[in-house]
Motif scaffolding. Structure first.
Motif, PDB file in Angstrom:
ATOM      1  N   ALA A 178       0.817  -1.219  -0.269  1.00 28.91           N
ATOM      2  CA  ALA A 178       0.033  -0.051   0.046  1.00 28.91           C
ATOM      3  C   ALA A 178       0.812   1.267  -0.089  1.00 28.91           C
ATOM      4  O   ALA A 178       0.552   2.276  -0.912  1.00 28.91           O
ATOM      5  CB  ALA A 178      -0.749  -0.021   1.127  1.00 28.91           C
ATOM      6  N   VAL A 179       1.795   1.145   0.615  1.00 33.15           N
ATOM      7  CA  VAL A 179       2.757   2.346   0.724  1.00 33.15           C
ATOM      8  C   VAL A 179       3.644   2.477  -0.470  1.00 33.15           C
ATOM      9  O   VAL A 179       3.846   3.598  -1.181  1.00 33.15           O
ATOM     10  CB  VAL A 179       3.926   2.184   1.975  1.00 33.15           C
ATOM     11  CG1 VAL A 179       4.661   3.426   2.032  1.00 33.15           C
ATOM     12  CG2 VAL A 179       3.017   1.902   3.223  1.00 33.15           C
ATOM     13  N   ASP A 180       4.386   1.310  -0.864  1.00 33.25           N
ATOM     14  CA  ASP A 180       5.092   1.428  -2.287  1.00 33.25           C
ATOM     15  C   ASP A 180       5.053   0.106  -2.799  1.00 33.25           C
ATOM     16  O   ASP A 180       5.889  -0.848  -2.530  1.00 33.25           O
ATOM     17  CB  ASP A 180       6.565   1.843  -1.763  1.00 33.25           C
ATOM     18  CG  ASP A 180       7.518   2.144  -2.657  1.00 33.25           C
ATOM     19  OD1 ASP A 180       7.145   1.780  -4.078  1.00 33.25           O
ATOM     20  OD2 ASP A 180       8.344   2.931  -2.753  1.00 33.25           O
ATOM     21  N   ARG A 181       4.285   0.112  -3.902  1.00 35.69           N
ATOM     22  CA  ARG A 181       4.026  -0.942  -4.758  1.00 35.69           C
ATOM     23  C   ARG A 181       5.210  -1.722  -5.549  1.00 35.69           C
ATOM     24  O   ARG A 181       5.456  -2.555  -5.449  1.00 35.69           O
ATOM     25  CB  ARG A 181       2.802  -0.747  -5.747  1.00 35.69           C
ATOM     26  CG  ARG A 181       2.377  -1.933  -6.147  1.00 35.69           C
ATOM     27  CD  ARG A 181       1.524  -1.546  -7.460  1.00 35.69           C
ATOM     28  NE  ARG A 181       0.325  -0.811  -7.064  1.00 35.69           N
ATOM     29  CZ  ARG A 181      -0.515  -0.159  -7.659  1.00 35.69           C
ATOM     30  NH1 ARG A 181      -0.474  -0.326  -8.949  1.00 35.69           N
ATOM     31  NH2 ARG A 181      -1.454   0.620  -7.178  1.00 35.69           N
ATOM     32  N   GLU A 182       6.037  -0.626  -6.066  1.00 41.64           N
ATOM     33  CA  GLU A 182       6.928  -0.949  -7.005  1.00 41.64           C
ATOM     34  C   GLU A 182       8.365  -1.536  -6.036  1.00 41.64           C
ATOM     35  O   GLU A 182       9.000  -2.375  -6.376  1.00 41.64           O
ATOM     36  CB  GLU A 182       7.712   0.446  -7.473  1.00 41.64           C
ATOM     37  CG  GLU A 182       6.867   0.711  -8.844  1.00 41.64           C
ATOM     38  CD  GLU A 182       7.188   2.016  -9.401  1.00 41.64           C
ATOM     39  OE1 GLU A 182       8.017   2.489  -9.198  1.00 41.64           O
ATOM     40  OE2 GLU A 182       6.375   2.380 -10.391  1.00 41.64           O
ATOM     41  N   MET A 183       8.497  -0.823  -5.061  1.00 36.91           N
ATOM     42  CA  MET A 183       9.400  -1.539  -3.953  1.00 36.91           C
ATOM     43  C   MET A 183       8.956  -3.163  -3.300  1.00 36.91           C
ATOM     44  O   MET A 183      10.137  -3.819  -3.569  1.00 36.91           O
ATOM     45  CB  MET A 183       9.497  -0.626  -2.742  1.00 36.91           C
ATOM     46  CG  MET A 183      10.700  -0.716  -1.943  1.00 36.91           C
ATOM     47  SD  MET A 183      12.218  -0.359  -2.639  1.00 36.91           S
ATOM     48  CE  MET A 183      13.281  -1.892  -1.812  1.00 36.91           C
ATOM     49  N   VAL A 184       7.868  -3.307  -3.334  1.00 35.76           N
ATOM     50  CA  VAL A 184       7.637  -4.586  -2.815  1.00 35.76           C
ATOM     51  C   VAL A 184       7.786  -5.414  -4.006  1.00 35.76           C
ATOM     52  O   VAL A 184       8.454  -6.547  -3.933  1.00 35.76           O
ATOM     53  CB  VAL A 184       6.267  -4.614  -2.324  1.00 35.76           C
ATOM     54  CG1 VAL A 184       5.681  -5.991  -2.049  1.00 35.76           C
ATOM     55  CG2 VAL A 184       6.033  -3.843  -1.112  1.00 35.76           C
ATOM     56  N   GLY A 185       7.579  -5.211  -5.221  1.00 35.13           N
ATOM     57  CA  GLY A 185       7.502  -5.912  -6.426  1.00 35.13           C
ATOM     58  C   GLY A 185       9.149  -6.064  -6.779  1.00 35.13           C
ATOM     59  O   GLY A 185       9.541  -7.276  -6.999  1.00 35.13           O
ATOM     60  N   ALA A 186       9.784  -5.200  -6.459  1.00 33.44           N
ATOM     61  CA  ALA A 186      11.346  -5.120  -6.708  1.00 33.44           C
ATOM     62  C   ALA A 186      12.080  -6.262  -5.747  1.00 33.44           C
ATOM     63  O   ALA A 186      13.219  -6.816  -6.200  1.00 33.44           O
ATOM     64  CB  ALA A 186      12.041  -3.790  -6.519  1.00 33.44           C
ATOM     65  N   ILE A 187      11.555  -6.395  -4.726  1.00 30.73           N
ATOM     66  CA  ILE A 187      12.290  -7.385  -3.786  1.00 30.73           C
ATOM     67  C   ILE A 187      11.773  -8.816  -3.865  1.00 30.73           C
ATOM     68  O   ILE A 187      11.760  -9.663  -3.450  1.00 30.73           O
ATOM     69  CB  ILE A 187      11.946  -7.212  -2.276  1.00 30.73           C
ATOM     70  CG1 ILE A 187      10.750  -7.025  -1.707  1.00 30.73           C
ATOM     71  CG2 ILE A 187      13.039  -5.921  -2.028  1.00 30.73           C
ATOM     72  CD1 ILE A 187      10.819  -6.923  -0.263  1.00 30.73           C
ATOM     73  N   GLY A 188      11.124  -9.007  -5.263  1.00 35.21           N
ATOM     74  CA  GLY A 188      10.506 -10.529  -5.452  1.00 35.21           C
ATOM     75  C   GLY A 188       9.189 -10.945  -5.254  1.00 35.21           C
ATOM     76  O   GLY A 188       9.026 -12.057  -5.084  1.00 35.21           O
ATOM     77  N   ILE A 189       8.380 -10.206  -4.555  1.00 33.53           N
ATOM     78  CA  ILE A 189       7.056 -10.457  -4.222  1.00 33.53           C
ATOM     79  C   ILE A 189       5.906 -10.058  -5.364  1.00 33.53           C
ATOM     80  O   ILE A 189       5.963  -9.276  -5.957  1.00 33.53           O
ATOM     81  CB  ILE A 189       6.645  -9.686  -3.051  1.00 33.53           C
ATOM     82  CG1 ILE A 189       7.624 -10.242  -1.939  1.00 33.53           C
ATOM     83  CG2 ILE A 189       5.174 -10.018  -2.562  1.00 33.53           C
ATOM     84  CD1 ILE A 189       7.510  -9.482  -0.644  1.00 33.53           C
ATOM     85  N   ASN A 190       5.174 -11.176  -5.563  1.00 31.28           N
ATOM     86  CA  ASN A 190       4.223 -10.918  -6.652  1.00 31.28           C
ATOM     87  C   ASN A 190       3.239 -10.238  -6.207  1.00 31.28           C
ATOM     88  O   ASN A 190       2.141 -10.698  -5.558  1.00 31.28           O
ATOM     89  CB  ASN A 190       3.644 -12.426  -6.996  1.00 31.28           C
ATOM     90  CG  ASN A 190       2.716 -12.179  -8.191  1.00 31.28           C
ATOM     91  OD1 ASN A 190       2.241 -11.159  -8.739  1.00 31.28           O
ATOM     92  ND2 ASN A 190       2.359 -13.577  -9.107  1.00 31.28           N
ATOM     93  N   VAL A 191       3.004  -8.776  -6.651  1.00 34.71           N
ATOM     94  CA  VAL A 191       2.227  -7.899  -5.819  1.00 34.71           C
ATOM     95  C   VAL A 191       0.805  -8.228  -6.489  1.00 34.71           C
ATOM     96  O   VAL A 191      -0.055  -7.967  -5.683  1.00 34.71           O
ATOM     97  CB  VAL A 191       2.603  -6.479  -6.585  1.00 34.71           C
ATOM     98  CG1 VAL A 191       1.642  -5.442  -5.739  1.00 34.71           C
ATOM     99  CG2 VAL A 191       4.022  -6.158  -5.581  1.00 34.71           C
TER     100      VAL A 191
END
Lengths: 405, 298
Positions: free
Chosen positions: B184-197
């Protein structure tokens, strides 16, 4: 040349005969245009009007119709919207060339079509709109009310309640024209009949209120002797449900117009609260006369369900139309209206009269108590008291006063 | 002041309890809306329609199993799950392609869903009212402070805190909760560490809609199940979410409490004008805290 002359004469004669002949062979049907809401919750009420109207016209047509003409009808769905309903009514007049308009459950639309009917000089037979303005303040030569209205419900409720010993009342209802009209009507008349009654307070909720529990608990904590509940249409069902859940009906008696009607009690099944005082124009099991039994049986055979109050309105409308044309002697609008004024017909609830002055059918009102019944899955009305039509009707002076405004 | 004469302390306590049971329903529906709004940034107008479908399904499932207590409890579980399934199809089939669009587009899209669902309900269940009875043990009323109190509302009072606790555990103690808060805070960052957002979003959307279905199932025995219940609830749910703080679940709880309690107390204190009380509360809150009471994630 002479031969040619003869040919023209023969042709002309042929045409003349042809045109004189046609009306005799295929008399134009009397056409009724019904505008009503057939989608959404109001259709619970309006389908019965239409189906009973069809039942009655089928019977009339089987016997050869009136004045050698059949009665046909077409319907239009107003979707409970005034603009859609009004344009449907115009379309019925212009394209379908209807002789009579009929409907509708929506009061604003009924008043709108009533104006149109006055301009176009087409009789409009109102079924189900309960606004007293239709035959009161806004009444005119071309509009007729085929059901009870808020003033009549108010008078009937007061007449019935005055017989009870209750003194301290609470008033609650829909914050909407219908709710206020019924509540004012009952209260004003009750005060006249029984001057010592007191009003402890009032509660008003919005139409479509989802949960009545907080309103009921607040009313109960004021400990009134009885409560007048002025809620209509779809709100009756959740109100009665909440009344049962809170035990309202066991602690304080309450009156609600239409509480004893099948349209209200059927959806609740055995969940409905007992001992609620209600008024209605019609029960398929009361009055226990052969006419009513026959009507209820015919309706059930045709549609597989018991007739609700709307069925009575639809049935008598067809009966009034047929009888008025017969009396008028020809298919003429003005003669039809003259015939309808002051006319009486036989109905499942006994003879009904169309009052000449305001074009309001003088319905008797039945007041009863809800009670579980062994033979049905829904509650029925018991201890039914008939409040006759002339007690329920607003006086002609009252109508005159309303129209002067 | 005539209207104060009937207000006793007992009546007030009882009215607060009634208000709390209404709050339960409002909280469950609004928290689902808030969750979706906070994580996916979708103002889901069709949330109310899912609530309505939940109520209708509860009716149908309950009557299918004979209408007894078994049918009732099965319906309470199956109806919200069916709503969750519908929302899963919605999300995977349509919403997941639209996250990059503007909010206005998403708003219109969910609005169209509201219209579609409204008609689907009309086609499947027709326009008649439906009414469902609670099982025997929840029928009637018990005496609380000497005044009658519906048993079913007591049941709601138990369910409310349970749902709140469940949501707290979900967002704070589970992996998906933590990821979704981060997304919710930073979608791209979560995606960048390898999580399937995308899947996280799907799960959150389904949980949010499950709550709408649960709200519908719980409300079914207390009112008549009819078309139009979607409109009234969605307005209230949005108001609650706005006064609580967009996307904040505890804000939804606070908002639901304010809305539900002002409503029920207003009815006791000034019954003629009770309708306006919750809205006045909304106006007051927004005047002093335009962004809502708690921190908005937007």
């Amino acid at each position: 040349m002479k031969k040619f002359y003869w040919l023209i004469i023969c042709l002309t004669a042929g045409f003349v005969l042809f045109f004189i002949g046609t009306p005799v062979h295929a008399a134009k049907a009397i056409k009724v245009g019904i505008v009503d809401c057939y989608s959404g919750p109001p259709s619970t009420y309006t389908n019965d009007v239409r189906d009973a109207f069809k039942l009655a016209t089928d019977k009339i047509n089987e016997k050869g119709g009136v004045l050698g003409r059949k009665i046909e009808f077409v319907t239009r769905d107003s979707k409970f919207k005034v603009d859609i309903g009004l344009s449907a009514a115009k379309e019925l007049i212009m394209r379908e060339e209807v002789d009579i308009l009929m409907g509708t459950i929506n009061s604003s639309l009924a008043l709108g079509i009533s104006d149109l009917a006055k301009k176009e000089k087409i009789p409009f037979l109102v079924t189900f709109s309960k606004s007293a303005k239709i035959t009161g303040e806004k009444g005119h030569r071309y509009v007729f009310s085929m059901n009870e209205n808020t003033i009549m419900a108010g008078k009937a409720g007061a007449a019935g309640l005055a017989k009870h010993p209750y003194v301290r009342y609470w008033i609650a209802g829909d914050d909407y024209e219908y709710g206020h009209a019924i509540a004012d009507g009952v209260w004003k008349n009750l005060k006249q009949l029984k001057p010592d009654v007191q009003k402890l307070g009032e509660s008003w909720w919005k139409v479509g209120e989802p949960d009545f529990t907080p309103y009921i608990t607040a009313i109960l904590s004021a400990k009134p002797d009885a409560v007048i509940v002025a809620t209509g249409g779809r709100d009756c069902v959740p109100f009665l449900k909440a009344a049962r859940a809170t035990g309202f009906n066991k602690q304080v008696p309450f009156y609600m117009h239409t509480a004893t009607e099948l349209s209200t009690l059927m959806p609740l099944g055995s969940e409905a609260p007992e001992g609620v005082i209600g008024t209605s124009n019609y029960h398929f099991y009361f009055p226990d006369t052969p006419e009513n039994k026959a009507f209820a049986k015919d309706f059930k055979d045709a549609y597989g369900r018991y007739p609700k109050v709307g069925a009575l309105y639809g049935y008598i409308t067809a009966t009034f139309i047929a009888k008025a044309y017969e009396k008028a002697g020809k298919a003429d609008t003005e003669k039809f209206i003259d015939a309808l004024e002051g006319m009486s017909v036989d109905s499942p609830v006994g003879p009904l009269k169309m009052r000449a002055y305001d074009h309001q059918v003088m319905f008797p009102m039945f007041m009863g108590l809800t009670k579980k019944s062994p033979e049905h899955e829904f509650l029925m009305a018991t201890d039914i008291v008939t409040i006759p039509g002339d007690v329920v009707m607003p006086t002609i002076e009252e109508i005159k006063k309303a129209r002067c405004k | 002041m005539e209207f104060t004469s009937n207000i006793t302390f007992i009546a007030l306590c009882q009215q607060l309890l009634v208000g709390l049971s209404r709050t339960t329903i409002l909280f469950i529906v609004a928290s689902g809306l808030s969750l979706v709004l906070g994580v996916l940034r979708i103002p889901n107008i069709s949330h109310g329609s899912l609530y309505m479908i939940g109520a209708f399904l509860t009716y149908s499932i309950s009557t299918f199993f004979g209408g007894g207590p078994t049918g009732f409890w099965l319906a309470m579980i199956l109806a919200p799950l069916s709503v969750a399934l519908i929302s899963f199809i919605m999300e995977r089939g349509l919403f997941c392609h639209l996250y990059e669009r503007e909010h206005l587009m998403l708003l219109l899209f969910t609005f169209s869903f509201m219209l579609v669902f409204g008609d689907v309900v009309k086609i499947v269940w027709g326009s008649d009212y439906r009414s469902l009875s609670p099982p025997e043990i929840f029928q009637g009323s018990v005496s609380v402070f000497g005044l009658p109190f519906p048993r079913y509302n007591l049941f709601l009072l138990v369910i409310g805190p349970l749902v709140a606790l469940g949501l707290w555990l979900l967002t704070n103690k589970t992996k998906i909760g933590k990821i979704s808060r981060a997304a919710a805070v930073d979608r791209e960052m979560v995606g960048a560490i390898g999580i399937n957002v995308s899947w996280v979003f799907a799960e959150v959307f389904v949980i949010g809609c499950f709550l709408a279905g649960l709200g519908g199932a719980l409300v079914a025995p207390t009112q008549n199940i009819t078309q139009g219940m979607d409109h009234s609830i969605i307005i209230e749910a949005f108001l609650i979410v706005i006064i609580g703080g967009l996307g904040n679940i505890w804000g939804a709880l606070l908002g639901a409490l304010i809305f539900g309690l002002t409503d029920s107390v207003g009815i006791l204190v000034w019954p003629q004008f009770a309708i306006v009380f919750p809205y006045v509360a909304v106006v007051i809150v927004l005047t002093f805290r335009p962004k809502g009471l708690l921190k908005s994630v937007w």
